[in-house]
Design a protein around this motif. Structure first.
Motif, PDB file in Angstrom:
ATOM      1  N   ALA A  21      -3.284   6.588   0.923  1.00 28.56           N
ATOM      2  CA  ALA A  21      -2.291   7.045  -0.543  1.00 28.56           C
ATOM      3  C   ALA A  21      -1.790   8.108  -0.640  1.00 28.56           C
ATOM      4  CB  ALA A  21      -3.728   6.974  -1.483  1.00 28.56           C
ATOM      5  N   GLN A  47      -4.880  -5.448  -0.522  1.00 36.34           N
ATOM      6  CA  GLN A  47      -5.028  -5.574  -1.689  1.00 36.34           C
ATOM      7  C   GLN A  47      -5.722  -4.704  -2.522  1.00 36.34           C
ATOM      8  OE1 GLN A  47      -9.207  -7.860  -0.951  1.00 36.34           O
ATOM      9  NE2 GLN A  47      -7.995  -9.749  -1.691  1.00 36.34           N
ATOM     10  N   GLN A  48      -5.607  -2.930  -2.092  1.00 39.28           N
ATOM     11  CA  GLN A  48      -5.733  -2.193  -2.959  1.00 39.28           C
ATOM     12  C   GLN A  48      -5.336  -0.338  -2.460  1.00 39.28           C
ATOM     13  OE1 GLN A  48      -9.912  -0.762  -3.091  1.00 39.28           O
ATOM     14  NE2 GLN A  48      -9.989  -3.047  -1.946  1.00 39.28           N
ATOM     15  N   GLN A  50      -1.915   1.074  -2.856  1.00 30.69           N
ATOM     16  CA  GLN A  50      -1.090   1.268  -3.828  1.00 30.69           C
ATOM     17  C   GLN A  50       0.673   1.486  -3.754  1.00 30.69           C
ATOM     18  OE1 GLN A  50      -0.550  -1.007  -6.308  1.00 30.69           O
ATOM     19  NE2 GLN A  50      -3.008  -1.560  -6.055  1.00 30.69           N
ATOM     20  N   ARG A  51       1.212   0.931  -3.128  1.00 28.85           N
ATOM     21  CA  ARG A  51       2.222   2.080  -2.011  1.00 28.85           C
ATOM     22  C   ARG A  51       2.894   0.897  -1.785  1.00 28.85           C
ATOM     23  NH1 ARG A  51       1.091   5.533   3.134  1.00 28.85           N
ATOM     24  NH2 ARG A  51       3.143   5.767   2.841  1.00 28.85           N
ATOM     25  N   ARG A  99       3.599  -9.085   2.539  1.00 31.42           N
ATOM     26  CA  ARG A  99       3.648  -7.771   2.620  1.00 31.42           C
ATOM     27  C   ARG A  99       2.401  -7.162   3.914  1.00 31.42           C
ATOM     28  NH1 ARG A  99      -0.528  -6.920  -1.917  1.00 31.42           N
ATOM     29  NH2 ARG A  99       0.146  -4.364  -1.677  1.00 31.42           N
TER      30      ARG A  99
END
Length: 821
Positions: A21, A47-48, A50-51, A99
């Motif tokens: 992160a 899925q997890q 956040q960038r 993505r």
């Protein structure tokens, strides 16, 4: 959606995501096959994490790219090209909404070249980094330079076998995550091959045994496609099992078939592509041949040889692990347990052994010298220098002061995305007719993806192309903007030899007499394969060279006959030179003018007149330097016993009296410095026979100063004077300096003599009066005290005329009988 929570790496995902992160994160993950690093981790990041920006997952093999992309898209309930996309040479599926992009390391190098800052990319993951492909090493070295431009870019390196600490230290990070694999117990059993039996013949009954013992399926590891076909052929008659190949040249549909669950017991025969790159369902028995095929670059010839070699212990562990993914498994190894002591721990990095032509071009195109870039394993410097020279000769690089830089030709070749040789063919066709373009598309497609079972015919017509070869043909037709039907009709109107010479001018072969043996431009020998036997011609263009590790000669499988007119091609650089050498059955020294193409002499004529002294000496030196000198016997000189003894004496004194600064007269130095020590004594030599009769001893002695020669005679004399007064030659070429002397001549000598500043004990071969060996000793004092009495008892009755005193140390040394005394 199928859960991946049961995979070992799942418990570590929160920690990994937390580390990533942060911007500019550097992370090393050490996880064996089956941990989930290629599937569960990318899915969790997608899925997890956040960038902003795209995640790029790099794989060393196209098969892994395709299988992982389709698997992850299936987990998301989507089609490939939406959130999950892929990109390989000649095929891609991604969009603006992608993505997670999965791609090969080679294509990532091209992406970096085109966009050094990697705009819109936030995270790059290197998977299976332990495979150590040149493209992977280069991509990571280039990316480290990009990191100075992108302070928000993160990097993850994942490896199954290379210790994480070594990679972390190289990346200058202490962030390491280790995961356990998912593996059940595996029973390792050995089936060694008899020394008189070919391993492939021994493999078949072991595979039969594996089929009997397997409950689900068998995975067989062999070196290459030919071996795969041989094994599959042996079991093609069986209806109770499904036999499938697995290698990099399979069509996509066939690859996917292997990756799907089996409906019956199956046998998968694979190359080392199945070690770590893909997960195969339903395997509980592995048969390991213990061999793999590796390309080794030979810089002196400028070619790569595919050699079949023993695998490393790391590879053996990886292969065995494939049997324990779903439950307890069995691994049958075609070697003995004790053989593993001689196996390498790991395979060498490709950057150490491979052809680095493309690598050097990409480094130069990037704007860096290979030596300036940060690699986990430095590239082989000799390979770099040879490949840089080749690129310069080809016009892809040009000298720029003390270094070389990429030319416009080099940039154009690199951007084609194919082998540089094939690039020359494409560029030559671009300026030619439609027929030439059609032919170029056809030949380059078959060079990139060789069709199976077509050794003799080249090129195959378009109607016979299949799979990846067909795909690449269509790619190049699209590049040339040619319709398929037009290409099928026009390609035969172009000259195949003239086109191929643009990329293969250094692969010309000249026939030796009327045989099927040839000599290649680089000087190596070659012979025609049986499938190419109809192509006999004085000159051939070798398209496909294969090598057997047991033979120095290449095997010519695909060839194109050449005419004399073909040798006038602009890419064929013929050199004219005048040389002096030994020619003909009598090996007479002659002066000749030659027209040469590398090692091939196209034409020559003898020149009249005397031969200048410098050319004569150069001819003599050339004879002595035709092969590398490992021993003095490799030099065609008259190495008398006196020469050998003198060299051994110098070597011994040099070892034990370093302050004398004696020269190291080893065979390599002697060969490399012939002009210095030998040539001044060759002024009167006119023939090869005279050279072979020349005694080098006087010239060798002149390499020592007068003071050094005096020290040599004093410390390592050629002879030893026995107490009897007689002198005996010392043999310095033995394991230890040794002198043979009759036992009676040593009476009165209390201890063994010493040489070389008293640091080396002289070994004494004590002989009977008849000259037979009685005792070999380096401790004369011990011999007198112990063994002498036994020798005396045995010899006194046999040689009663000779003295055998009770106290030999106090006796007078002699070579005479008692009567003569």
């Amino acid at each position: 959606m199928t859960t991946l929570a049961a995979l070992p790496i799942a418990a570590l995902l929160p920690s990994i995501i937390e580390k990533l992160a942060a911007p500019a994160a550097r992370l090393v993950i050490e996880a064996p096959p089956g941990a989930g690093k290629s599937t569960a981790l990318p899915l969790a990041l997608l899925q997890q994490l956040q960038r902003p920006g795209r995640i790029v997952l790099l794989q060393p093999r196209r098969l892994a790219v395709l299988s992982i992309a389709h698997f992850l898209a299936e987990q998301l309930g989507e089609s490939v090209g939406q959130q999950v996309g892929y990109q390989i040479r000649g095929d891609s599926a991604f969009s603006a909404s992608t993505r997670l992009l999965i791609m090969t390391e080679g294509l990532f190098v091209q992406q970096l070249q085109n966009d050094p800052e990697l705009a819109n990319v936030s995270l790059v993951l290197f998977d299976e980094f332990h495979e150590r492909n040149v493209a992977g090493d280069l991509a990571l070295a280039m990316l480290q330079e990009t990191l100075s431009l992108r302070t928000d870019l993160s990097v993850v390196v994942m490896s199954a076998t290379i210790p994480a600490a070594a990679i972390a230290a190289w990346l200058e990070t202490d962030s390491i995550v280790r995961s356990e694999g998912r593996q059940y117990p595996i029973s390792i059993e050995y089936r060694p091959v008899r020394s008189d039996q070919p391993y492939l013949k021994a493999l078949i009954p072991v595979v039969s045994e594996a089929i009997q013992r397997a409950e689900q399926g068998v995975l067989v590891f062999v070196p290459g496609i030919a071996e795969i076909e041989r094994v599959l052929e042996s079991f093609a008659h069986r209806d109770d099992i499904e036999c499938l190949p697995l290698h990099s040249q399979l069509q996509r549909a066939d690859q996917q078939r292997v990756l799907k669950p089996a409906t019956q017991k199956r046998v998968i025969v694979a190359t080392n592509i199945a070690e770590t790159s893909v997960t195969l369902p339903g395997i509980d028995v592995v048969v390991d041949s213990g061999r793999e095929r590796v390309a080794h670059f030979y810089p002196q010839h400028g070619i790569s040889r595919l050699l079949t070699k023993r695998i490393s212990r790391a590879s053996a562990t990886q292969r065995a692990g494939r049997a324990g993914r779903l439950g307890p498994g069995i691994c049958l190894r075609l070697w003995a347990a004790q053989d593993e002591h001689g196996m390498r721990d790991f395979n060498p990095a490709e950057i150490e052994i491979a052809d680095l032509t493309q690598f050097v071009l990409e480094c130069k195109r990037w704007g860096s010298e290979p030596a300036q870039m940060r690699f986990l394993t430095p590239p082989n410097q000799t390979h770099v220098e040879v490949c840089e020279s080749l690129l310069t000769d080809w016009g892809a690089l040009a000298h720029n002061g003390t270094s070389t830089a990429v030319t416009a030709v080099g940039r154009a070749l690199a951007q084609l995305g194919t082998d540089i040789r094939y690039g020359f063919i494409i560029r030559a066709a671009e300026a030619d007719s439609r027929a030439t373009k059609s032919l170029a598309a056809l030949v380059v497609a078959q060079l990139e993806q060789p069709p199976r079972g077509a050794d003799a015919e080249f090129p195959l017509p378009p109607e016979r192309l299949q799979g990846l070869t067909l795909q690449r043909w269509r790619y190049w037709l699209q590049y040339f903007k040619i319709d398929e039907q037009q290409a099928k009709e026009s390609w035969r109107n172009a000259d195949t030899a003239q086109l191929l010479l643009h990329g293969f001018a250094d692969r010309i072969a000249q026939r030796r007499g009327s045989s099927d043996r040839y000599v290649l431009v680089y000087g190596g020998g070659a012979r025609l394969h049986e499938t190419a036997a109809l192509a006999r011609s004085d000159y051939l263009l070798a398209i496909d060279l294969t090598f057997n590790e047991n033979s120095p000669d290449a095997l010519l499988r695909q060839v194109i006959p050449l005419s004399q007119a073909d040798l006038e091609h602009p890419a064929v650089h013929i050199q004219e030179q005048t040389i002096a050498g030994f020619f003909g059955p009598q090996q007479r020294l002659q002066r000749r003018r030659q027209w040469r193409l590398g090692a091939i002499v196209l034409k020559e004529q003898e020149l009249a007149g005397s031969i200048p002294a410098d050319e004569r000496i150069e001819a003599l030196l050339s004879v002595c330097q035709q092969q590398s000198a490992r021993t003095v016997d490799d030099l065609p000189l008259r190495w008398t016993a006196a020469c050998r003894q003198w060299l051994a004496r110098v070597a011994m004194l040099r070892q034990h009296a370093q302050e004398l600064d004696l020269p190291d007269l080893n065979p390599v130095w002697l060969q490399q410095n012939l002009a210095l020590w030998a040539a001044p004594y060759w002024q009167s030599i006119q023939t090869l026979n005279e050279l072979q009769q020349w005694d080098p001893l006087l010239a060798l002695k002149q390499q020592l100063t007068y003071a050094q020669q005096q020290q040599l005679e004093q410390e390592c004399p050629a002879t030893w004077q026995a107490p009897s007064g007689r002198t005996h030659a010392i043999d310095y070429t033995a394991e230890q300096p040794t002198v043979a002397v009759k036992l009676q001549e040593v009476f009165g000598e209390p201890v063994s003599p010493r040489l070389a500043r008293q640091q080396v004990t002289l070994t004494l071969d004590l002989l009977s009066p008849a000259g037979r060996l009685l005792q070999r000793t380096r401790d004369l004092a011990s011999f007198w005290q112990n063994a002498y009495q036994d020798v005396k008892k045995e010899m006194k009755g046999r040689y009663p005329k000779h003295p055998w005193p009770d106290d030999p140390v106090q006796a007078i040394a002699t070579h005479k009988t008692k009567r003569q005394l």
